[in-house]
Design a protein around this motif. Structure first.
Motif, short mmCIF file in Angstrom:
data_model
loop_
_atom_site.label_atom_id
_atom_site.label_comp_id
_atom_site.label_asym_id
_atom_site.label_seq_id
_atom_site.Cartn_x
_atom_site.Cartn_y
_atom_site.Cartn_z
N GLY A 102 0.06 4.39 13.94
CA GLY A 102 -0.26 3.02 13.18
C GLY A 102 0.26 3.07 11.85
O GLY A 102 1.09 3.57 11.35
N VAL A 103 -0.35 2.00 11.10
CA VAL A 103 0.09 2.05 9.92
C VAL A 103 -0.99 1.58 8.80
O VAL A 103 -2.15 0.68 9.16
N MET A 104 -1.11 1.89 7.84
CA MET A 104 -1.76 1.62 6.58
C MET A 104 -1.01 0.45 5.99
O MET A 104 -0.01 0.98 5.14
N GLU A 105 -1.59 -0.67 5.83
CA GLU A 105 -0.86 -1.99 4.96
C GLU A 105 -1.53 -1.92 3.61
O GLU A 105 -2.61 -1.90 3.70
N GLY A 106 -0.59 -1.75 2.85
CA GLY A 106 -1.10 -1.78 1.55
C GLY A 106 -0.19 -2.61 0.57
O GLY A 106 0.89 -2.93 0.63
N GLU A 107 -0.64 -2.84 -0.97
CA GLU A 107 -0.07 -3.46 -1.80
C GLU A 107 -0.45 -2.94 -3.29
O GLU A 107 -1.39 -2.33 -3.56
N GLN A 108 0.68 -2.77 -4.02
CA GLN A 108 0.69 -2.17 -5.11
C GLN A 108 1.08 -3.07 -6.27
O GLN A 108 2.02 -3.98 -6.13
N LEU A 109 0.24 -3.04 -7.39
CA LEU A 109 0.58 -4.10 -8.45
C LEU A 109 0.96 -3.33 -9.64
O LEU A 109 0.38 -2.44 -10.12
N ASP A 110 2.25 -3.61 -9.93
CA ASP A 110 3.00 -3.07 -10.92
C ASP A 110 3.23 -3.93 -12.12
O ASP A 110 3.91 -5.21 -11.78
N GLY A 111 2.33 -4.05 -12.97
CA GLY A 111 2.20 -5.42 -13.93
C GLY A 111 1.56 -6.47 -13.49
O GLY A 111 0.49 -6.39 -12.85
N LYS A 112 2.61 -7.38 -13.14
CA LYS A 112 2.09 -8.62 -12.25
C LYS A 112 2.75 -8.91 -11.13
O LYS A 112 2.58 -9.79 -10.47
N LYS A 113 3.74 -7.76 -11.01
CA LYS A 113 4.40 -7.89 -9.83
C LYS A 113 4.01 -7.02 -8.48
O LYS A 113 3.37 -6.00 -8.64
N LYS A 114 3.56 -8.09 -7.36
CA LYS A 114 3.04 -7.43 -6.27
C LYS A 114 3.81 -7.02 -5.43
O LYS A 114 5.05 -7.63 -4.99
N VAL A 115 3.92 -5.57 -4.83
CA VAL A 115 5.15 -5.17 -3.99
C VAL A 115 4.02 -4.44 -2.77
O VAL A 115 3.42 -3.75 -3.01
N ARG A 116 4.52 -5.00 -1.27
CA ARG A 116 4.03 -4.21 -0.32
C ARG A 116 4.46 -2.80 -0.22
O ARG A 116 5.49 -2.54 -0.72
N ASN A 117 3.37 -1.81 -0.10
CA ASN A 117 3.87 -0.41 0.05
C ASN A 117 2.88 0.13 1.23
O ASN A 117 1.84 0.70 1.05
N ASP A 118 3.40 -0.20 2.36
CA ASP A 118 2.95 0.36 3.50
C ASP A 118 3.14 1.90 3.83
O ASP A 118 4.16 2.36 3.47
N ARG A 119 2.42 2.47 4.57
CA ARG A 119 2.50 3.82 4.90
C ARG A 119 2.36 4.08 6.31
O ARG A 119 1.19 3.68 7.04
N LEU A 120 3.09 4.32 7.46
CA LEU A 120 3.02 4.55 8.74
C LEU A 120 2.41 5.88 8.96
O LEU A 120 2.50 6.93 8.18
N ILE A 121 1.51 5.84 10.02
CA ILE A 121 0.75 7.24 10.27
C ILE A 121 1.39 7.66 11.66
O ILE A 121 1.51 6.84 12.56
#
Length: 189
Positions: free
Chosen positions: A103-122
């Protein structure tokens, strides 16, 4: 140091590997960067073709599972696709661990005002005894996801970034992410 036929030094280069086992399309190839239990965060430097120490976690915090990447992929965050590997004992940086995607844990990181997807496969290491019965994401205990989310929130918080878990999906979605990341990587070559 010996020379390859193409004239480059014969240093290991995991970026040349295929994301999936050519003999078994159900198996993904994961290169471990950071072993379970380590406070040290390692990352592969493709220019130098070595594993580099990137950061040290504070006392009392360590990586809960082996973390690695899928070679020949490029995720939305600009790095190869991240994979969390469940296995009986920690591996070491640079170790190739054939694994079964669950599977995958879908995630998002906020670096300042910029949102970036940062998914982790399991994934589960093919040779694992302890996790051999975990075939799908729903086989994982609820506490597993809760603890991983807490780890990533704290981990990103150390760098002043915010992390938000968007959800968890099964292996089919994870496989689609790999295919998309393979195409992205092939466009950069």
């Amino acid at each position: 140091m010996s020379k390859k036929k193409n004239g480059t030094n014969a240093i290991a280069d995991p970026t040349r590997l295929k994301p999936r086992d050519p003999e078994d399309k159900k198996t993904i190839q994961v290169i471990i960067e950071t072993p379970k239990g380590s406070r040290n965060k390692y990352a592969f430097d493709p220019k130098q073709r070595v594993f580099e120490l990137k950061k040290v976690l504070p006392a009392g915090m360590s990586f809960p599972y082996d973390f690695g990447f899928i070679p020949s992929t490029l995720a939305d965050d600009g790095d190869p696709v991240d994979v969390l590997v469940l296995m009986d004992e920690p591996a070491f940086p640079g170790c190739l661990v054939p694994s079964r995607l669950i599977g995958v844990m879908e995630g998002e990181q906020l670096d300042g005002k910029k949102k970036v997807r940062n998914d982790r496969l399991i994934a589960v290491a093919e040779l694992s005894h302890a996790y051999k019965d975990w075939k799908k994401l729903r086989d994982l205990p609820d506490q597993f996801v809760t603890e991983l989310e807490a780890f990533f929130v704290n981990y990103h918080g150390l760098e002043g970034k915010k992390y938000k878990l968007l959800g968890c999906k099964e292996a089919k979605t994870a496989l689609e992410l790999i295919k998309k990341a393979q195409k992205a990587a092939s466009r950069t070559k």
